[in-house]
Design an enzyme around this catalytic site. Structure first.
Site, PDB file in Angstrom:
ATOM      1  N   TYR A 178       0.837  -1.209   0.000  1.00 48.15           N
ATOM      2  CA  TYR A 178       0.000   0.000   0.000  1.00 48.15           C
ATOM      3  C   TYR A 178       0.871   1.257   0.000  1.00 48.15           C
ATOM      4  CZ  TYR A 178      -4.059   2.924   1.417  1.00 48.15           C
ATOM      5  OH  TYR A 178      -5.078   3.857   1.495  1.00 48.15           O
ATOM      6  N   ARG A 237      -1.243   8.058  -3.912  1.00 50.50           N
ATOM      7  CA  ARG A 237      -2.142   7.070  -3.305  1.00 50.50           C
ATOM      8  C   ARG A 237      -3.485   7.698  -2.909  1.00 50.50           C
ATOM      9  NH1 ARG A 237       0.244   4.400   1.920  1.00 50.50           N
ATOM     10  NH2 ARG A 237      -0.880   6.108   2.939  1.00 50.50           N
ATOM     11  N   ASP A 238      -4.533   6.843  -2.993  1.00 52.12           N
ATOM     12  CA  ASP A 238      -5.863   7.257  -2.528  1.00 52.12           C
ATOM     13  C   ASP A 238      -6.314   8.499  -3.305  1.00 52.12           C
ATOM     14  OD1 ASP A 238      -7.399   7.993   0.710  1.00 52.12           O
ATOM     15  OD2 ASP A 238      -8.016   6.629  -0.903  1.00 52.12           O
ATOM     16  N   SER A 285      -5.973   9.012   3.217  1.00 51.27           N
ATOM     17  CA  SER A 285      -4.848   8.060   3.168  1.00 51.27           C
ATOM     18  C   SER A 285      -3.828   8.417   2.105  1.00 51.27           C
ATOM     19  CB  SER A 285      -5.387   6.645   2.924  1.00 51.27           C
ATOM     20  OG  SER A 285      -6.114   6.211   4.037  1.00 51.27           O
ATOM     21  N   ASP A 304      -7.952   0.082  -2.990  1.00 50.74           N
ATOM     22  CA  ASP A 304      -8.637   1.233  -3.605  1.00 50.74           C
ATOM     23  C   ASP A 304      -8.087   1.679  -4.950  1.00 50.74           C
ATOM     24  OD1 ASP A 304      -8.744   2.825  -0.353  1.00 50.74           O
ATOM     25  OD2 ASP A 304      -9.998   1.240  -1.198  1.00 50.74           O
ATOM     26  N   ASP A 357      -9.543   5.366   9.917  1.00 50.01           N
ATOM     27  CA  ASP A 357      -9.646   5.487   8.457  1.00 50.01           C
ATOM     28  C   ASP A 357      -9.232   6.874   7.972  1.00 50.01           C
ATOM     29  OD1 ASP A 357     -10.814   2.887   7.915  1.00 50.01           O
ATOM     30  OD2 ASP A 357     -12.622   3.672   8.864  1.00 50.01           O
TER      31      ASP A 357
HETATM   32  O1  LIG Z   1     -28.295   3.957  -8.095  1.00 42.62           O
HETATM   33  N1  LIG Z   1     -27.401   3.654  -8.937  1.00 42.62           N
HETATM   34  O2  LIG Z   1     -27.642   3.019  -9.990  1.00 42.62           O
HETATM   35  C1  LIG Z   1     -26.067   4.047  -8.700  1.00 42.62           C
HETATM   36  C2  LIG Z   1     -25.098   3.735  -9.632  1.00 42.62           C
HETATM   37  C3  LIG Z   1     -23.775   4.120  -9.417  1.00 42.62           C
HETATM   38  C4  LIG Z   1     -23.477   4.824  -8.253  1.00 42.62           C
HETATM   39  O3  LIG Z   1     -22.189   5.267  -8.102  1.00 42.62           O
HETATM   40  C5  LIG Z   1     -21.395   4.525  -7.240  1.00 42.62           C
HETATM   41  O4  LIG Z   1     -21.690   4.925  -5.889  1.00 42.62           O
HETATM   42  C6  LIG Z   1     -20.893   4.234  -4.939  1.00 42.62           C
HETATM   43  C7  LIG Z   1     -21.304   4.651  -3.538  1.00 42.62           C
HETATM   44  O5  LIG Z   1     -22.615   4.155  -3.322  1.00 42.62           O
HETATM   45  C8  LIG Z   1     -19.424   4.565  -5.147  1.00 42.62           C
HETATM   46  O6  LIG Z   1     -18.666   3.728  -4.276  1.00 42.62           O
HETATM   47  C9  LIG Z   1     -17.852   4.384  -3.345  1.00 42.62           C
HETATM   48  O7  LIG Z   1     -16.701   4.892  -4.042  1.00 42.62           O
HETATM   49  C10 LIG Z   1     -15.778   5.524  -3.152  1.00 42.62           C
HETATM   50  C11 LIG Z   1     -14.628   6.047  -3.984  1.00 42.62           C
HETATM   51  O8  LIG Z   1     -15.152   6.969  -4.910  1.00 42.62           O
HETATM   52  C12 LIG Z   1     -15.255   4.534  -2.114  1.00 42.62           C
HETATM   53  O9  LIG Z   1     -14.432   5.296  -1.229  1.00 42.62           O
HETATM   54  C13 LIG Z   1     -13.213   4.673  -0.858  1.00 42.62           C
HETATM   55  O10 LIG Z   1     -13.533   3.735   0.178  1.00 42.62           O
HETATM   56  C14 LIG Z   1     -12.373   3.040   0.649  1.00 42.62           C
HETATM   57  C15 LIG Z   1     -12.827   2.025   1.672  1.00 42.62           C
HETATM   58  O11 LIG Z   1     -13.831   1.202   1.065  1.00 42.62           O
HETATM   59  C16 LIG Z   1     -11.384   4.035   1.265  1.00 42.62           C
HETATM   60  O12 LIG Z   1     -10.227   3.365   1.702  1.00 42.62           O
HETATM   61  C17 LIG Z   1     -11.006   5.079   0.236  1.00 42.62           C
HETATM   62  O13 LIG Z   1     -10.181   6.068   0.818  1.00 42.62           O
HETATM   63  C18 LIG Z   1     -12.269   5.744  -0.318  1.00 42.62           C
HETATM   64  O14 LIG Z   1     -11.958   6.650  -1.358  1.00 42.62           O
HETATM   65  C19 LIG Z   1     -16.422   3.931  -1.334  1.00 42.62           C
HETATM   66  O15 LIG Z   1     -15.939   2.886  -0.498  1.00 42.62           O
HETATM   67  C20 LIG Z   1     -17.423   3.348  -2.314  1.00 42.62           C
HETATM   68  O16 LIG Z   1     -18.576   2.910  -1.626  1.00 42.62           O
HETATM   69  C21 LIG Z   1     -19.006   4.226  -6.554  1.00 42.62           C
HETATM   70  O17 LIG Z   1     -17.694   4.737  -6.747  1.00 42.62           O
HETATM   71  C22 LIG Z   1     -19.940   4.887  -7.555  1.00 42.62           C
HETATM   72  O18 LIG Z   1     -19.646   4.451  -8.848  1.00 42.62           O
HETATM   73  C23 LIG Z   1     -24.436   5.113  -7.285  1.00 42.62           C
HETATM   74  C24 LIG Z   1     -25.750   4.727  -7.524  1.00 42.62           C
HETATM   75 MG   LIG Z   2      -8.858   4.039   3.361  1.00 45.45          MG
END
Ligand SMILES: O=[N+]([O-])c1ccc(O[C@@H]2O[C@H](CO)[C@@H](O[C@@H]3O[C@H](CO)[C@@H](O[C@@H]4O[C@H](CO)[C@@H](O)[C@H](O)[C@H]4O)[C@H](O)[C@H]3O)[C@H](O)[C@H]2O)cc1
Ligand SMILES: [Mg+2]
Length: 362
Positions: free
Chosen positions: A87, A92-93, A99, A139, A317
């Protein structure tokens, strides 16, 4: 070059307990006065987690852990696995702040990353009798699927893909078994994301030479989803892949169609409680979370090699300090436990809550 086992790399091995995490838990338990709660907290010491190599300065520690595991194995007549997280990609991130790492693409980050990988590999090479299982770059590739509208992610695409391929090639060459991070059901499990994700992961696997040491994908790392939910969490509305098992059953055939018979490992370290979020996209220090299913090879699915604890519960986190350089607004939302320290540092109140909310109970 060592030969990869065709089956589950976890079978027949003991998992080495991270002394780093054991000390964090010891210190945490020492601060707990309630006898019952203290006793439950101490039980977490005996549960294997992954060791996160989030800065190049920690690469030497891998040799320490491998030497210890090697000594224990020989003393006990057992074979040990050391579980690590790679990692440290530059930039990153890229879609968040909490992070952000030590290396920047603009400042020689890609060369620094190769040096970081080479230093991990040099440690592994010294201890051929200890098995290493690695989760690769949480990620990073998931961000390449859903966040190419973020300038920093667009700018990181080449470095992420080349960096992950480099890590996979070098680690495979010394017999490390890798599972590439693949977000979670609430990230890549959405219809719009699933096929692009599968295509990207299969491409990376092939670019890395389709090594049999590249075992598959790791899901739900540092997230809170159920392996298999009895009833769907309301936040999953609109996504038929409401839990990790559904996500895995959905992405597996698409990976096979794209030339990769991938296996999976699933993080359940903080998945003990469901229905704790207002939005599925909430990921930072989510209040109400509990330690989840214990690590096991009895996963209930032929696709899943192991249930694991990748994110060590109790390590934050991200900071909730709004004036901190790495402050991310996701760590300020209603569901985020505040005040919280910097990502990766010990968050005592959160750890206590994970113990209290543990399901199964500790
Ligand atoms: O109704 N619909 O049809 C529909 C369709 C598409 C939709 O869009 C989707 O929505 C999702 C959220 O629901 C998004 O998911 C989130 O994306 C974030 C990054 O962008 C993640 O963040 C990371 O999390 C890591 C730990 O897991 C951290 O370590 C890290 O630092 C942190 O950055 C979240 O977990 C993750 O849950 C999807 O991108 C997005 O495409 C939504 C609805
Ligand atoms: Mg994280």
């Amino acid at each position: 070059v060592p030969t990869a086992v065709s089956g589950n790399p976890y079978t027949g091995y003991e998992i080495y307990l991270s002394p780093y995490y054991a000390k964090e838990v010891d210190d945490a338990a020492a601060q707990i006065s309630d006898a019952s709660l203290k006793a439950r907290a101490l039980k977490v010491k005996d549960i294997p987690t992954f060791v996160w190599f989030d800065v190049i300065a920690k690469t030497g520690d891998l040799g320490t852990y491998l030497a210890d595991a090697d000594r224990k194995g020989k003393a006990e007549g057992k074979k040990y696995i050391v579980q690590i997280v790679v990692y440290d990609l530059p930039d990153r991130d890229c879609a968040a702040y909490a992070s952000n790492g030590e290396f920047a693409i603009a400042n020689g980050g890609e060369a620094n990353y190769r040096r970081y990988v080479d230093q991990l590999v040099a440690e592994v090479r010294k201890y051929p009798d200890v098995r290493v299982i690695a989760v690769i770059e949480p990620d990073s590739l998931a961000n390449m699927v859903t966040n190419m509208d973020v300038a920093k992610c667009r700018g990181a695409e080449k470095a992420y893909k080349e960096g992950v391929v480099y890590a996979l090639q070098k680690l495979s060459a010394v017999g490390v078994y890798s599972y590439i991070d693949a977000g979670h059901a609430g990230w890549l499990g959405w219809n719009a994301n699933l096929t692009p994700a599968a295509r990207l992961y299969a491409d990376i696997y092939k670019s890395a030479g389709s090594s049999p040491f590249i075992k598959g994908l790791a899901t739900n790392v540092a997230n809170y989803n159920a392996l298999s939910a009895s009833s769907p969490d309301p936040v999953t509305q609109g996504n038929q892949n409401t839990d990790e098992l559904k996500y895995i059953n959905a992405i597996s055939p698409v990976l096979r169609q794209n030339g990769w018979n991938a296996q999976f490992i699933v993080d359940q370290g903080r998945s003990g409680r469901q229905n704790i979020r207002n939005e599925w996209g909430e990921w930072c220090n989510v209040r109400g979370a509990g330690f989840g299913m214990r690590p096991t090879l009895s996963t209930g699915s032929s696709l899943i090699d192991a249930i694991v604890w990748v994110k060590p519960g109790g390590e934050a986190d991200g900071t909730s300090n709004t004036s901190a350089p790495r402050y991310d607004t996701h760590c300020g939302v209603a569901s985020a436990h505040k005040p919280a320290p910097e990502a990766g540092t010990w968050f005592q109140e959160y750890f206590v809550a994970l113990v209290q909310n543990a399901s199964p109970t500790l």
